[in-house]
Enzyme design. Structure first.
Site, PDB file in Angstrom:
ATOM      1  N   LYS A  45       8.191  -2.465  -8.231  1.00  0.00           N
ATOM      2  CA  LYS A  45       7.186  -2.235  -7.199  1.00  0.00           C
ATOM      3  C   LYS A  45       6.439  -3.521  -6.896  1.00  0.00           C
ATOM      4  O   LYS A  45       5.821  -4.125  -7.778  1.00  0.00           O
ATOM      5  CB  LYS A  45       6.193  -1.163  -7.648  1.00  0.00           C
ATOM      6  N   GLY A  60       4.820   2.711   0.483  1.00  0.00           N
ATOM      7  CA  GLY A  60       3.546   3.405   0.514  1.00  0.00           C
ATOM      8  C   GLY A  60       2.419   2.440   0.761  1.00  0.00           C
ATOM      9  O   GLY A  60       2.625   1.240   0.936  1.00  0.00           O
ATOM     10  N   GLY A 101       2.272  -0.393  -1.876  1.00  0.00           N
ATOM     11  CA  GLY A 101       3.341  -1.359  -2.056  1.00  0.00           C
ATOM     12  C   GLY A 101       4.700  -0.796  -1.688  1.00  0.00           C
ATOM     13  O   GLY A 101       4.830   0.317  -1.180  1.00  0.00           O
ATOM     14  N   THR A 102       5.730  -1.603  -1.955  1.00  0.00           N
ATOM     15  CA  THR A 102       7.120  -1.239  -1.690  1.00  0.00           C
ATOM     16  C   THR A 102       7.884  -1.215  -2.999  1.00  0.00           C
ATOM     17  O   THR A 102       7.710  -2.093  -3.848  1.00  0.00           O
ATOM     18  CB  THR A 102       7.766  -2.259  -0.734  1.00  0.00           C
ATOM     19  N   VAL A 103       8.747  -0.209  -3.171  1.00  0.00           N
ATOM     20  CA  VAL A 103       9.508  -0.043  -4.411  1.00  0.00           C
ATOM     21  C   VAL A 103      10.974  -0.348  -4.142  1.00  0.00           C
ATOM     22  O   VAL A 103      11.570   0.157  -3.177  1.00  0.00           O
ATOM     23  CB  VAL A 103       9.351   1.381  -4.979  1.00  0.00           C
ATOM     24  N   ASP A 124      -3.952   9.018  -6.750  1.00  0.00           N
ATOM     25  CA  ASP A 124      -3.076   9.320  -5.608  1.00  0.00           C
ATOM     26  C   ASP A 124      -2.051  10.375  -6.010  1.00  0.00           C
ATOM     27  O   ASP A 124      -0.851  10.198  -5.871  1.00  0.00           O
ATOM     28  CB  ASP A 124      -2.377   8.047  -5.130  1.00  0.00           C
ATOM     29  N   GLY A 157      11.439   3.194  -1.659  1.00  0.00           N
ATOM     30  CA  GLY A 157      10.178   3.846  -1.332  1.00  0.00           C
ATOM     31  C   GLY A 157       9.153   2.863  -0.795  1.00  0.00           C
ATOM     32  O   GLY A 157       9.156   1.688  -1.143  1.00  0.00           O
TER      33      GLY A 157
END
Length: 726
Positions: A396, A377, A380-382, A493, A375
């Protein structure tokens, strides 16, 4: 003419006994190899049996409290070069001065040197015969086989003709010497200095002559008017002498035969080279080696030494960088609240939370390999990771955060570590030793609610009842954050993409990258609005104040997605239909909700339940935050509507429904009006056991028993049987 010559035979030290030379002996490791700041490498040495031969013997003496090396007849040794086969010594300066008392010129100092029958030759490359004075003529000559004789004239007319740094015959002159000189004498022409009284009145009364190192000399006009040249070095100037292993040997060819056992190149990685100044040879390390060729194993491989140096340098660099990195990590750890976190963890028992190292998370994600990304966003990145080769987690890597968030990070981590709710993704741990913190959550396998409604999992055709159940669970999770966390947490969010689904499709609220901590104060105002277009609270965008009602607004958009199956924001189509919230509110105002409903909702769910859910979404989307319900009220209302969906025959009073939608909450979520449903209380004679009345009575009984937590299945079967019998 008085000529004083110092025998560079350096006295007895330079007497050679080549014909009876003993075999080469290896010097003891206990031999002194330094005097003052001068190194004394073999074949030179200090002490008995420490030099190759007596000609290379060095004495270490103390003058004015300072240790100094000397060679020969008290020539101070400045340095020894094995690579160039030279030594530097201080040579005595010859002077020619006018004596007023006698009215004559007198020579002072040493006017010559004798190095015959020794390993030494005056270097023709590095030395020049140097004369300083006015109207001075000096000679240099050698009585050996060269038959060399030369002179140098220095004149002066006016001081203005003299120039610092220039030695071209005005106050100073220099001349070169030939190769092979092992003896020289210097003398001054007395008849050349006429009318000395006139010269002395204008210039210095002394002239000087010396064989010296050319590179060490720089003419100064002060040498003409003062005695500075002679005084600076205490009557001495540096001179370079070439040395070689002579022993009467003419070349390397003869030396290599080693017939007498006196071959001096003892290192296996050395080579013999003929001397460039006189007979004999010198030893050099072979190409690729360096060190002392006169010692066994004295020449070492340069490449090996280089690699050793590189290894040590690199190791030192790594140690330095590691210390520097650890310092930076400690600063980050402290900056992100790590110390606060540890203190709290020590004081509060039962906190299941791990602080991971950066190395552990790098290993868990295969150095953040792209294939591990699950994922991305704005926060950040997961990555999917495996901790300790068995536990699956979601890691994350957060985007950059501001100073306020950095200060609160430790406290927020502590709060999240204590949250244990079935509808919130569990925070397993974090990494604080990096610039931007990394969070480690439990891994949730079945993607997101967004994918279930709009994306790749839409083909699963999940029922509306299941979607409503997922929405209810998400509302319960948000309600927990708002009502039971201390201090409360505002998600910031809320969207279907942040509602994860576990293996049983249970909702898990995730992604707290935009979250803040309550209570509300000035710190709640943000400099940059975060969130996702289509879900953002209009009031939040206008005031930059994030509240719990901002989460409620975003959740209202989720309810619309469940009802309509449409995305919150469309980039194509009519402008009035691009924003789902605006389109929905217009449809409600025009009493045209059916046009927006998803096909699986139309005709398959009770109109009362659909109307109730739409009204709830409408209140969540109110432009004024204070008019919106709380997440607790939202969760309770969805729970009530779910029960209505399961049992459409359960009656809900209008008063109760309106009160809940207006913000009031009930304890059970629904109530049964027994009098209305069953006809109670009844007057005598009014008991009607007809089929219709009995069916109504049974339905009421079922509702009452459901409220009393009887088995829904048993009661529904009972109702079915009653209906069939009548």
């Amino acid at each position: 003419m008085e000529v004083r010559i110092l025998q560079l035979g350096f006295g007895v030290l330079f007497l050679l006994v080549a014909q009876h030379a003993p075999a080469i002996a290896i010097p003891s490791s206990e031999c002194q190899r330094q005097c003052g700041n001068v190194e004394i490498p073999y074949p030179f040495g200090i002490g008995e049996n420490c030099s190759l031969e007596t000609d290379f013997a060095v004495s270490c003496e103390v003058e004015d409290g300072i240790s100094k090396p000397f060679i020969g007849d008290h020539f101070e040794l400045l340095n020894i070069s094995l690579a160039e086969s030279t030594i530097r010594v201080l040579n005595f300066i010859a002077s020619f001065c006018y004596n007023p008392s006698t009215g004559s010129m007198e020579i002072g100092g040493v006017a010559g040197l004798d190095a015959s029958d020794s390993p030494y030759r005056f270097s023709d490359v590095h030395n020049k015969f140097t004369v300083i004075g006015c109207n001075t003529l000096a000679y240099i000559s050698s009585s050996n086989n060269t038959g060399y004789q030369s002179g140098c004239v220095s004149t002066c007319s006016r001081m203005s003709d003299l120039t610092d740094g220039s030695c071209s015959g005005m106050g100073c002159c220099q001349t070169e010497i030939p190769k092979g000189m092992d003896y020289y004498s210097a003398d001054f022409e007395r008849g050349f200095n006429t009318n000395m009284s006139r010269i002395i009145s204008r210039f210095s009364r002394c002239s000087y002559a010396v064989l010296m190192e050319a590179a060490a000399f720089n003419f100064s006009t002060a040498y003409i008017t003062t005695t500075k040249f002679n005084d600076t070095g205490a009557g001495r100037a540096p001179m370079v002498i070439d040395w070689a292993i002579r022993n009467g040997t003419a070349s390397c060819e003869v030396a290599k035969r080693n017939e007498t056992g006196t071959y001096a190149c003892l290192s296996s990685n050395s080579e013999c080279v003929d001397s460039v100044n006189g007979p004999g040879y010198v030893c050099n390390c072979s190409h690729g080696y360096q060190g002392n060729p006169y010692l066994p194993d004295g020449c070492k491989g340069v490449i090996v030494a280089f690699f050793i140096l590189i290894i040590f340098s690199f190791s030192g660099y790594l140690i330095f960088q590691k210390k520097k990195l650890n310092k930076v990590k400690q600063e980050y750890f402290s900056q992100h609240g790590g110390l606060l976190l540890f203190e709290k963890m020590k004081s509060e028992r039962g906190i299941s939370f791990t602080v991971f190292t950066e190395a552990e998370l790098i290993h868990a994600t295969d150095n953040y390999d792209k294939s591990r990304i699950i994922g991305k966003g704005g926060n950040g990145t997961v990555y999917k990771g495996i901790i300790k080769d068995k536990m699956h987690v979601a890691i994350k890597r957060c985007a950059l955060i501001g100073e306020r968030q950095k200060k609160e990070f430790g406290q927020e981590m502590l709060i999240l570590s204590q949250i244990n709710h079935k509808n919130i993704v569990k925070l397993v741990g974090c990494c604080l030793e990096v610039e931007v913190p990394m969070l480690v959550y439990e891994f949730i396998p079945n993607d997101t609610l967004y994918e279930l409604i709009h994306g790749k999992n839409r083909a699963l055709q999940i029922s509306f009842t299941t979607l409503l159940r997922i929405a209810h669970e998400a509302a319960e999770g948000l309600n927990f954050l708002h009502s039971y966390a201390s201090p409360p947490i505002i998600h910031g969010d809320v969207k279907t993409a942040n509602i994860l689904l576990d293996e049983n499709y249970m909702a898990k609220v995730a992604d707290f990258g935009a979250s803040i901590l309550a209570p509300s104060d000035e710190g709640q105002y943000v400099t940059m609005v975060q969130g996702t277009c289509g879900y953002l609270d209009p009031e939040y965008m206008q005031t930059c104040q994030l509240t719990d009602k901002s989460d409620v607004y975003s959740f209202g958009v989720i309810l619309l997605e469940v009802l309509t199956g449409q995305v919150p924001l469309k980039l194509d189509g009519p402008e009035t239909q691009r924003n789902l919230s605006s389109h929905f509110l217009s449809a409600m105002k025009e009493n045209n909700l059916d046009a927006l409903l998803a096909s699986e909702v139309k005709g398959q769910e009770s109109s009362e339940m659909i109307r109730g859910l739409a009204e709830l979404a409408k209140q969540c989307l109110d432009m004024c935050g204070v008019n919106r319900p709380t997440m607790k009220e939202v969760a309770d209302e969805i729970g009530r509507l779910r029960k209505l969906s399961f049992h459409p025959w359960v009656q809900v009073t209008d008063t109760e429904s309106e009160g809940l939608l207006d913000g009031a909450s009930s304890t059970t979520g629904f109530e049964i009006d027994v009098a209305t449903t069953t006809g109670y209380p009844m007057q005598e004679g009014q008991f009607d056991f007809g089929p219709t009345k009995l069916s109504e009575w049974a339905s009421g009984l079922v509702g009452w028993m459901f409220k009393s937590r009887w088995s829904v299945w048993v009661l529904s079967q009972l109702q079915s049987c009653l209906c069939k019998d009548f």
